[in-house]
Write a protein that holds these residues in place. Structure first.
Motif, mmCIF file in Angstrom:
data_model
loop_
_atom_site.group_PDB
_atom_site.id
_atom_site.type_symbol
_atom_site.label_atom_id
_atom_site.label_comp_id
_atom_site.label_asym_id
_atom_site.label_seq_id
_atom_site.Cartn_x
_atom_site.Cartn_y
_atom_site.Cartn_z
ATOM 1 N N LEU A 64 1.188 -0.856 -0.015
ATOM 2 C CA LEU A 64 -0.402 -0.223 -0.231
ATOM 3 C C LEU A 64 0.677 1.221 -0.048
ATOM 4 O O LEU A 64 0.279 2.394 0.198
ATOM 5 N N LYS A 65 2.553 1.531 0.278
ATOM 6 C CA LYS A 65 3.146 2.425 0.263
ATOM 7 C C LYS A 65 3.153 2.725 -0.847
ATOM 8 O O LYS A 65 3.339 3.911 -1.190
ATOM 9 N N HIS A 66 2.647 2.203 -2.299
ATOM 10 C CA HIS A 66 2.465 3.379 -3.297
ATOM 11 C C HIS A 66 1.928 3.673 -3.791
ATOM 12 O O HIS A 66 1.367 4.996 -4.187
ATOM 13 N N PHE A 67 0.227 3.245 -2.366
ATOM 14 C CA PHE A 67 -0.354 4.668 -2.827
ATOM 15 C C PHE A 67 -0.446 5.852 -1.538
ATOM 16 O O PHE A 67 -1.141 6.537 -2.222
ATOM 17 N N ASP A 68 1.156 5.497 -1.129
ATOM 18 C CA ASP A 68 0.853 7.175 0.102
ATOM 19 C C ASP A 68 0.744 8.293 -0.283
ATOM 20 O O ASP A 68 0.033 9.085 0.266
ATOM 21 N N GLU A 69 1.722 8.353 -1.534
ATOM 22 C CA GLU A 69 1.164 10.154 -1.728
ATOM 23 C C GLU A 69 0.126 10.526 -2.207
ATOM 24 O O GLU A 69 -0.560 11.938 -2.178
ATOM 25 N N GLN A 70 -0.511 9.336 -3.191
ATOM 26 C CA GLN A 70 -1.064 9.656 -3.709
ATOM 27 C C GLN A 70 -2.438 9.797 -3.406
ATOM 28 O O GLN A 70 -4.405 10.389 -3.161
ATOM 29 N N ALA A 71 -2.988 8.876 -2.066
ATOM 30 C CA ALA A 71 -3.947 9.518 -0.939
ATOM 31 C C ALA A 71 -4.044 10.538 -0.541
ATOM 32 O O ALA A 71 -4.920 11.102 -0.063
ATOM 33 N N GLN A 72 -2.863 10.790 -0.015
ATOM 34 C CA GLN A 72 -2.486 11.721 1.106
ATOM 35 C C GLN A 72 -2.561 13.350 0.188
ATOM 36 O O GLN A 72 -4.025 14.273 0.829
ATOM 37 N N PHE A 73 -2.220 13.041 -1.585
ATOM 38 C CA PHE A 73 -2.674 14.822 -1.884
ATOM 39 C C PHE A 73 -3.912 14.674 -2.221
ATOM 40 O O PHE A 73 -4.968 15.412 -2.464
ATOM 41 N N ILE A 74 -4.510 13.247 -2.444
ATOM 42 C CA ILE A 74 -6.457 13.678 -2.666
ATOM 43 C C ILE A 74 -7.017 13.883 -1.972
ATOM 44 O O ILE A 74 -8.277 14.794 -1.480
ATOM 45 N N VAL A 75 -6.916 13.278 0.103
ATOM 46 C CA VAL A 75 -7.731 13.860 1.169
ATOM 47 C C VAL A 75 -7.075 15.122 1.124
ATOM 48 O O VAL A 75 -7.795 15.777 1.502
ATOM 49 N N ASN A 76 -6.256 16.077 1.042
ATOM 50 C CA ASN A 76 -6.134 17.142 1.018
ATOM 51 C C ASN A 76 -6.558 18.193 0.010
ATOM 52 O O ASN A 76 -6.767 18.881 0.964
ATOM 53 N N ALA A 311 -6.711 13.159 -12.490
ATOM 54 C CA ALA A 311 -7.521 12.449 -13.012
ATOM 55 C C ALA A 311 -8.577 12.020 -12.514
ATOM 56 O O ALA A 311 -9.812 12.109 -12.158
ATOM 57 N N PHE A 312 -8.447 11.197 -11.343
ATOM 58 C CA PHE A 312 -9.155 10.579 -10.197
ATOM 59 C C PHE A 312 -9.927 11.506 -9.048
ATOM 60 O O PHE A 312 -10.922 11.552 -8.885
ATOM 61 N N ILE A 313 -9.083 12.624 -8.929
ATOM 62 C CA ILE A 313 -9.982 14.081 -8.962
ATOM 63 C C ILE A 313 -10.495 14.611 -9.483
ATOM 64 O O ILE A 313 -12.184 14.707 -8.630
ATOM 65 N N GLN A 314 -11.035 14.881 -10.860
ATOM 66 C CA GLN A 314 -12.015 14.894 -11.791
ATOM 67 C C GLN A 314 -12.651 14.071 -11.295
ATOM 68 O O GLN A 314 -14.389 13.905 -11.608
ATOM 69 N N HIS A 315 -12.302 12.519 -11.721
ATOM 70 C CA HIS A 315 -13.210 11.753 -11.446
ATOM 71 C C HIS A 315 -14.145 11.914 -10.313
ATOM 72 O O HIS A 315 -15.680 11.492 -10.204
ATOM 73 N N LEU A 316 -14.108 11.938 -9.264
ATOM 74 C CA LEU A 316 -14.375 12.073 -7.884
ATOM 75 C C LEU A 316 -15.371 13.151 -7.537
ATOM 76 O O LEU A 316 -16.024 13.071 -7.377
ATOM 77 N N GLU A 317 -15.056 14.484 -8.101
ATOM 78 C CA GLU A 317 -15.754 15.191 -8.230
ATOM 79 C C GLU A 317 -17.178 15.451 -8.847
ATOM 80 O O GLU A 317 -17.769 16.031 -8.777
#
Length: 320
Positions: A64-76, A311-317
């Motif tokens: 799951l470490k591969h997701f750390d930066e992305q998850a942090q960026f999106i939650v922020n 791209a994932f942020i846009q999907h969630l929005e």
């Protein structure tokens, strides 16, 4: 009880910390059956209001470490929205910190999707709808998880990165765990540096990306090899090979996912050496999905990383 079904057992006590971005990170273990315990991390904003729920499902052989930066960026990014987002990541059974005493079994993407569903039901005890994100093998598991969540009307959106529906004709699916285990010594180099430089980097990145970011990732992965990769556990890797080789999303299952009317995005990498770009494009067409297309390999380099996140942020929005 079917062979792929699991029962939720009690979890160990959850630990919570605050990181430098004031994002709450809760960690813990969930015992989903007597022999399997999953490690998870839950990132959420420092607030008590209702949040949208996102599960991110990792690909093969990786933690799951591969997701750390992305998850942090999106939650922020969503921290000050009217409905913030919290993200659940986890290690698959036998991978990283997740434990299993039955790794020498024939795994399927449905078994691994049931693991994810059990985790969701234990971490989020309500009946909230879930945004599902999956990359590579994680994208195949995400397809199966989507089918499980549809049954309870809990699937809110689906984002599938660098993945495929599988193939109707699957000769490799006939290989059991014992055969894959015999193949592992030929596929995995014992020397960590050679595994990173000779196998992982060229398989993961395009030639252009390697010139720009290759040495940085080499240093990162070699220095903390077991924090990023699970290749030292060859039994677990053999099981994941079995799962990927046997996956197939049928036409009926595709029609079911499409019939729900939830937002679907398929992320496509045009220079992917691990999963054919044509198979990624096929999946997008069959699901009538929006596409996020990148001129990258299986993993994006530093220059495109934030674009992948957005791209994932846009999907969630679009989905909220």
């Amino acid at each position: 009880m079917n062979s792929y079904e699991t029962t939720i057992f009690s979890s160990e006590q959850q630990n919570t910390t605050m990181n430098t971005d004031a994002i709450k990170v809760s960690t813990g273990f969930i015992k989903i059956n007597p022999t399997t315990e999953l490690y998870y991390e839950l990132r959420s904003p420092q607030c008590s209001q209702v949040t949208s729920k996102v599960i991110m499902i990792m690909g093969a052989f990786a933690t799951l470490k591969h997701f750390d930066e992305q998850a942090q960026f999106i939650v922020n990014h969503f921290a000050h929205y009217s409905t913030p987002i919290e993200i659940l990541t986890y290690d698959h059974r036998g991978i990283g910190k997740s434990l299993t005493t039955t790794s020498r079994v024939r795994q399927t993407t449905r078994i691994l999707a049931n693991d994810a569903l059990c985790l969701i039901e234990k971490v989020w005890t309500g009946n909230e709808s879930i945004h599902v994100y999956g990359a590579s093998l994680g994208g195949m598991i995400a397809q199966e998880l989507a089918l499980l969540l549809i049954k309870s009307k809990r699937l809110k959106s689906l984002y599938l990165g660098v993945t495929s529906r599988g193939s109707y004709i699957r000769p490799m699916a006939m290989l059991g765990h014992s055969v894959w285990s015999l193949l592992m010594p030929f596929l995995i180099k014992k020397d960590h540096e050679r595994m990173v430089r000779d196998v992982l980097l060229p398989a993961s990145f395009s030639a252009t990306a390697l010139k720009v970011s290759g040495e940085r990732y080499a240093t990162l992965w070699i220095n903390d090899y077991n924090q990023w990769w699970a290749f030292d556990n060859q039994d677990a890797c053999a099981s994941q090979c079995s799962a990927a080789a046997s996956h197939y999303l049928s036409n009926d299952e595709i029609r079911l996912i499409c019939s729900v009317g939830i937002p679907i995005t398929v992320q496509i990498s045009l220079k992917d050496k691990l999963i054919s770009p044509k198979k990624q494009e096929e999946l997008a067409k069959l699901l009538n999905a929006k596409t996020a297309i990148f001129d990258q390999g299986h993993m994006g380099d530093d220059d495109v990383q934030k674009e992948l996140f957005r791209a994932f942020i846009q999907h969630l929005e679009n989905a909220n």
